[in-house]
Design a protein around this motif. Structure first.
Motif, PDB file in Angstrom:
ATOM      1  N   ARG A  19       4.862  28.945  57.637  1.00 26.50           N
ATOM      2  CA  ARG A  19       4.604  27.507  57.596  1.00 26.50           C
ATOM      3  C   ARG A  19       3.974  27.098  56.264  1.00 26.50           C
ATOM      4  NH1 ARG A  19       4.157  22.756  59.958  1.00 26.50           N
ATOM      5  NH2 ARG A  19       2.284  21.506  59.666  1.00 26.50           N
ATOM      6  N   THR A  20       3.040  27.918  55.764  1.00 27.12           N
ATOM      7  CA  THR A  20       2.413  27.605  54.483  1.00 27.12           C
ATOM      8  C   THR A  20       3.448  27.589  53.372  1.00 27.12           C
ATOM      9  OG1 THR A  20       0.338  28.605  55.190  1.00 27.12           O
ATOM     10  CG2 THR A  20       0.648  28.308  52.823  1.00 27.12           C
ATOM     11  N   ARG A  21       4.327  28.604  53.374  1.00 28.90           N
ATOM     12  CA  ARG A  21       5.391  28.671  52.378  1.00 28.90           C
ATOM     13  C   ARG A  21       6.292  27.440  52.480  1.00 28.90           C
ATOM     14  NH1 ARG A  21       7.497  29.929  47.541  1.00 28.90           N
ATOM     15  NH2 ARG A  21       9.712  30.405  47.664  1.00 28.90           N
ATOM     16  N   LYS A  22       6.586  27.016  53.710  1.00 30.85           N
ATOM     17  CA  LYS A  22       7.460  25.863  53.940  1.00 30.85           C
ATOM     18  C   LYS A  22       6.816  24.584  53.407  1.00 30.85           C
ATOM     19  CE  LYS A  22      11.276  24.427  56.098  1.00 30.85           C
ATOM     20  NZ  LYS A  22      12.616  24.988  55.842  1.00 30.85           N
ATOM     21  N   LEU A  23       5.522  24.427  53.652  1.00 32.72           N
ATOM     22  CA  LEU A  23       4.819  23.238  53.180  1.00 32.72           C
ATOM     23  C   LEU A  23       4.727  23.215  51.660  1.00 32.72           C
ATOM     24  CD1 LEU A  23       1.932  22.878  55.797  1.00 32.72           C
ATOM     25  CD2 LEU A  23       4.047  21.551  55.648  1.00 32.72           C
ATOM     26  N   ASP A  24       4.511  24.390  51.052  1.00 31.12           N
ATOM     27  CA  ASP A  24       4.494  24.469  49.598  1.00 31.12           C
ATOM     28  C   ASP A  24       5.832  24.020  49.015  1.00 31.12           C
ATOM     29  OD1 ASP A  24       1.947  25.399  49.617  1.00 31.12           O
ATOM     30  OD2 ASP A  24       2.466  27.501  49.229  1.00 31.12           O
ATOM     31  N   GLN A  25       6.906  24.469  49.658  1.00 33.09           N
ATOM     32  CA  GLN A  25       8.248  24.119  49.191  1.00 33.09           C
ATOM     33  C   GLN A  25       8.519  22.625  49.409  1.00 33.09           C
ATOM     34  OE1 GLN A  25      11.486  26.213  51.133  1.00 33.09           O
ATOM     35  NE2 GLN A  25      12.500  26.559  49.163  1.00 33.09           N
ATOM     36  N   ALA A  26       8.024  22.096  50.545  1.00 30.90           N
ATOM     37  CA  ALA A  26       8.197  20.668  50.827  1.00 30.90           C
ATOM     38  C   ALA A  26       7.451  19.819  49.806  1.00 30.90           C
ATOM     39  CB  ALA A  26       7.711  20.352  52.239  1.00 30.90           C
TER      40      ALA A  26
END
Length: 330
Positions: A19-26
């Motif tokens: 989720r953290t990786r996803k938010l960083d990408q978002a």
């Protein structure tokens, strides 16, 4: 599938939760889109994802409130205008949206603003009654409401949506909104204007009309359109009144109408043939409940000002040009 695998692999390598990786990408995608001005195709190429994935990442950034917008437009002027209108006319609620100096069309801005306010009622878990007239602006407002399931609410009309010849109006609101939010719908089972006083009296003795009228009188908020009275104005153009009737109204000094009810420059309902045959829910004068007029455009300045003078509305959503014109002419 491939993108999901790559995301899991990259997250694992980086030692970060998915989720953290996803938010960083978002957040990266949102920065590229809103700040750097990249297209979705350019974002996709830079982040090595598909265009659809880039679109989803930007949407995720918005839904997770990872970005904040700063508008250069001087919205403080709109706020000041709204406060002046609220104080001058003792309104319960007032919002003023920016006017587009280029196009002069503020329909979308009004619709978005009205939808934002309407949505505060719709998302409530407590069963709520909301009432509406019809018209292009209100229909555009409904188009801005996201789909949801709120079966506890009652959506009620205060006006019919057909001529006495059976022709339906183009901008019905109640059924359309009810379909979007899964609520109970209560349309007015009459034409906008009956063919005679006797017909209007008969129609309004129906149990279905009495039910709708009772609900409308209990509405937490009522949203109404405001239109001028002139040749090819909505009431005339949609066939609810004929050529002779619109001519008579103009000769009697009518400058506006709300839910079919015509009024003069002072906002006083006109004693005339058409008003005696309006088959919808009667307007209060002065209004005792929250009646929000949603209207804008220079052609409506006189009709909006008259509605304010006559206390036919207790709330207003309008545009900057109209607000300025009203304050300059009172």
């Amino acid at each position: 599938m491939k993108e999901a695998f790559l995301e899991r692999r990259d997250a694992s390598k980086a030692g970060l939760p998915l989720r953290t990786r996803k938010l960083d990408q978002a957040a990266h995608a949102a920065w590229l889109y809103y700040i750097a001005g990249n297209t979705q195709e350019e974002i996709a190429a830079k982040l090595n994802v598909s265009r659809q994935a880039a679109q989803r990442l930007v949407a995720l950034a918005v839904s997770e409130k990872l970005i904040k917008f700063r508008l250069d437009y001087p919205l403080r002027e709109c706020i000041a205008l709204a406060e002046s209108l609220r104080d001058k006319f003792e309104l319960s609620f007032c919002e003023v949206v920016p006017s587009d100096a280029g196009s002069g069309d503020t329909l979308n801005g009004l619709a978005v603003c009205a939808a934002n306010h309407l949505e505060t009622y719709l998302v409530a878990k407590t069963p709520t009654i909301l009432a509406f007239s019809t018209g292009r602006t209100l229909r555009s407002m409904v188009e801005q409401i996201p789909s949801m399931q709120q079966p506890q609410h009652k959506i009620v009309s205060i006006v019919g949506n057909m001529s006495h010849y059976g022709r339906a109006g183009r901008y019905e609101v109640v059924m359309h909104l009810s379909d979007r939010i899964g609520s109970q719908a209560y349309p007015v089972p009459t034409p906008v204007v009956a063919t005679s006083i006797e017909e209007r009296e008969l129609l309004q003795t129906q149990r279905s009309f009495i039910t709708v009228k009772t609900l409308a009188e209990q509405a937490k908020a009522t949203f109404v359109g405001i239109s001028p009275i002139d040749w090819n104005a909505p009431l005339h153009q949609d066939g609810f009144i004929n050529d002779d009737e619109v001519t008579q109204l103009m000769e009697l000094g009518a400058v506006g109408e709300i839910a079919g009810w015509a009024y003069d420059r002072q906002g006083v309902l006109i004693q005339c043939v058409t008003n005696s045959r309006v088959a919808g829910v009667p307007l209060e004068q002065p209004a005792q409940r929250l009646i929000i007029g949603v209207a804008g455009g220079v052609k409506k300045v006189e009709s909006i000002l008259a509605a304010l003078h006559g206390k036919l509305i207790t709330g207003l959503i309008t545009d900057e040009v109209v607000a300025q014109a009203i304050l300059e002419n009172i």
